[in-house]
Scaffold this motif. Structure first.
Motif, PDB file in Angstrom:
ATOM      1  N   CYS A  75       0.676  -1.030   0.047  1.00  0.00           N
ATOM      2  CA  CYS A  75      -0.149  -0.159   0.039  1.00  0.00           C
ATOM      3  C   CYS A  75       0.881   1.250  -0.106  1.00  0.00           C
ATOM      4  CB  CYS A  75      -1.082  -0.003   1.333  1.00  0.00           C
ATOM      5  SG  CYS A  75      -2.187  -1.466   0.993  1.00  0.00           S
ATOM      6  N   ILE A  76       2.017   1.248   0.771  1.00  0.00           N
ATOM      7  CA  ILE A  76       2.931   2.597   0.697  1.00  0.00           C
ATOM      8  C   ILE A  76       3.551   2.481  -0.751  1.00  0.00           C
ATOM      9  CG2 ILE A  76       5.271   3.217   1.175  1.00  0.00           C
ATOM     10  CD1 ILE A  76       4.708   1.829   3.906  1.00  0.00           C
ATOM     11  N   GLY A 115       1.754   1.498  -3.296  1.00  0.00           N
ATOM     12  CA  GLY A 115       0.626   2.047  -4.194  1.00  0.00           C
ATOM     13  C   GLY A 115       0.384   3.636  -3.888  1.00  0.00           C
ATOM     14  N   ALA A 116       0.535   4.034  -2.789  1.00  0.00           N
ATOM     15  CA  ALA A 116       0.282   5.435  -2.473  1.00  0.00           C
ATOM     16  C   ALA A 116       1.377   6.280  -3.224  1.00  0.00           C
ATOM     17  CB  ALA A 116       0.246   6.017  -1.097  1.00  0.00           C
ATOM     18  N   GLY A 117       2.656   5.887  -3.576  1.00  0.00           N
ATOM     19  CA  GLY A 117       3.579   6.508  -3.941  1.00  0.00           C
ATOM     20  C   GLY A 117       3.430   6.648  -5.451  1.00  0.00           C
ATOM     21  N   VAL A 168       9.040   6.930  -0.798  1.00  0.00           N
ATOM     22  CA  VAL A 168       7.704   7.901  -1.289  1.00  0.00           C
ATOM     23  C   VAL A 168       7.863   9.286  -0.773  1.00  0.00           C
ATOM     24  CG1 VAL A 168       5.289   7.697  -0.861  1.00  0.00           C
ATOM     25  CG2 VAL A 168       6.347   5.555  -1.233  1.00  0.00           C
ATOM     26  N   GLY A 199      -4.768   9.838  -3.038  1.00  0.00           N
ATOM     27  CA  GLY A 199      -3.912   8.812  -3.024  1.00  0.00           C
ATOM     28  C   GLY A 199      -3.841   8.037  -1.863  1.00  0.00           C
ATOM     29  N   ALA A 233      -4.798   4.044  -0.790  1.00  0.00           N
ATOM     30  CA  ALA A 233      -3.940   3.224  -0.286  1.00  0.00           C
ATOM     31  C   ALA A 233      -4.426   2.603   1.180  1.00  0.00           C
ATOM     32  CB  ALA A 233      -2.543   3.638  -0.078  1.00  0.00           C
TER      33      ALA A 233
END
Lengths: 99, 205
Positions: A15-16, A18-20, B23, B95, B99
Motif C-alpha cells: 500500500c505504501i 501504491g500510494a507512491g 515515497v 492517493g 492506499a
C-alpha cells in the motif's frame, strides 16, 4: 514469527508503494514505487511458500524478479529517451503517446 | 526463538522506513538509496523465511545490479528536488486514502481468513529447503518452460533497451543546434547545469 506477520507487513509495503505511484510525479520515483509493490508481492509469495513448505512460491518470486528487471530496463530506457527529447519529467504532463 | 522475533521486527522496521523514504524523500537520488536499504531488509526477511537462495538473489540482482542502473540514470538525468504532491491538491489527498482503504481490505483478508496455517510458523521443512540445490532442481525439472520463457524475456528486454537508447543520427544532427539552447532554458530552474550534448553548435565535427 507466524506467517501472518509477514503477510501483514507485505500488505503495508504494497500500500505504501501504491500510494507512491498515485502521488509522486517524477516517472523515476514512480518506477521505484512499482519496485516497492513488486517486492511486497515477492514477500507474500515467499511467506506462502514457507507456510506450505513447498518451493514453488520461491520459483514464482524468482520469475517476478526477472520481470521486474525487464521492466526496469525498458522503463529507464523510456525515461532516458524522454530526457533526450526534452519532455518534462512529470507524469501529469505526459498526456499523449507520441514518439 | 526470541532472537528470531527481534530480527523480524528490526528488519520489518527497516523495510517500512525504506519504503516510506522512497515515497516521501524529494530527491530521487535519496529515494534510490532508501530503496537499497529496503531491499537489504527484505533479504533479511527472506532469510527468516528460510529461503536462502532468494535472499542471495535479492542482494546480488536487486540491491546490486538493478539499483546501480537506477543510480546511473539518476546521475545522467540529474536528480533535482521536486515539489512533493500532485498539481491538483484533491488528488494528493485521494492517493493515501485509496492506499489506506486497500491496506485495511488486505488486513481484513489476511486476519479474517479461516486459514489456521497462517497463524503457525509454517509447515515442517527439510534442512535443504530454499537452498540453491532445491531451487535449481525445481527450475530444471518442474518449471523448465517458465525458466526458458524468463530467459527469453530478458533477451527481449535487452534488445528493447538497445532500440530505445539508440541515438537516431538524422534527428540528432538536424536538431542539434536548437536543442542545446532549449535544454539550457528548460533546465535553468533546476540545480543542474545544462547537460553536455554531443553535437554542440559551432563545433566542427
Amino acid at each position: 514469527m507466524n506467517v501472518v506477520w509477514f503477510l501483514c507487513l507485505s500488505a503495508v509495503l504494497f500500500c505504501i508503494g501504491g500510494a507512491g505511484v498515485l502521488i509522486r510525479r517524477n516517472p523515476l520515483v514512480v518506477l521505484l514505487c512499482l519496485e516497492l509493490m513488486l517486492n511486497a508481492g515477492n514477500l507474500a509469495l515467499v511467506a506462502f511458500s514457507r507456510m506450505h513448505g513447498n518451493g514453488d512460491g520461491q520459483i514464482f518470486a524468482l520469475v517476478v524478479m526477472v520481470v521486474a528487471a525487464c521492466e526496469v530496463v525498458v522503463g529507464l530506457g523510456v525515461i532516458v529517451g524522454m530526457y533526450r527529447n526534452r519532455i518534462a519529467e512529470d507524469v501529469d504532463a505526459m498526456s499523449e503517446l507520441r514518439g | 526463538m526470541v532472537l528470531r522475533d527481534i530480527v523480524f521486527f528490526l528488519a520489518a522496521i527497516g523495510a517500512l522506513a525504506g519504503a516510506l523514504g522512497v515515497v516521501m524523500l524529494r530527491n530521487p537520488f535519496y529515494s534510490v538509496l532508501s530503496l537499497v536499504g529496503h531491499l537489504l531488509s527484505l533479504a533479511i526477511l527472506f532469510l527468516l523465511l528460510s529461503s536462502e537462495f532468494l535472499a542471495a538473489a535479492q542482494l546480488v540482482v536487486y540491491a546490486g545490479a538493478v539499483m546501480v542502473l537506477y543510480v546511473f540514470v539518476v546521475a545522467y538525468i540529474g536528480g533535482a528536488d521536486e515539489p512533493l504532491g500532485p498539481a491538483v491538491p484533491a488528488v494528493g489527498a485521494f492517493g493515501p486514502l485509496v492506499a489506506a482503504a486497500l491496506c485495511g481490505e488486505l488486513f481484513f483478508a489476511f486476519i479474517g481468513s479461516g486459514l489456521e496455517a497462517l497463524d503457525s510458523r509454517g509447515a515442517h521443512v527439510s534442512p535443504g529447503f530454499g537452498s540453491p540445490g532445491q531451487i535449481g532442481s525445481l527450475l530444471l525439472r518442474n518449471f523448465l518452460i517458465p525458466f526458458e520463457a524468463a530467459s527469453f524475456l530478458l533477451l527481449v528486454a535487452a534488445v528493447g533497451a538497445l532500440v530505445l537508447a539508440r541515438r537516431r543520427r538524422g534527428i540528432d544532427d538536424e536538431e542539434g543546434g536548437a536543442r542545446v539552447d532549449t535544454i539550457g532554458h528548460a533546465r535553468a530552474h533546476g540545480s543542474e547545469p545544462a547537460p553536455a550534448e554531443p553535437v554542440a553548435p559551432g563545433v566542427e565535427r
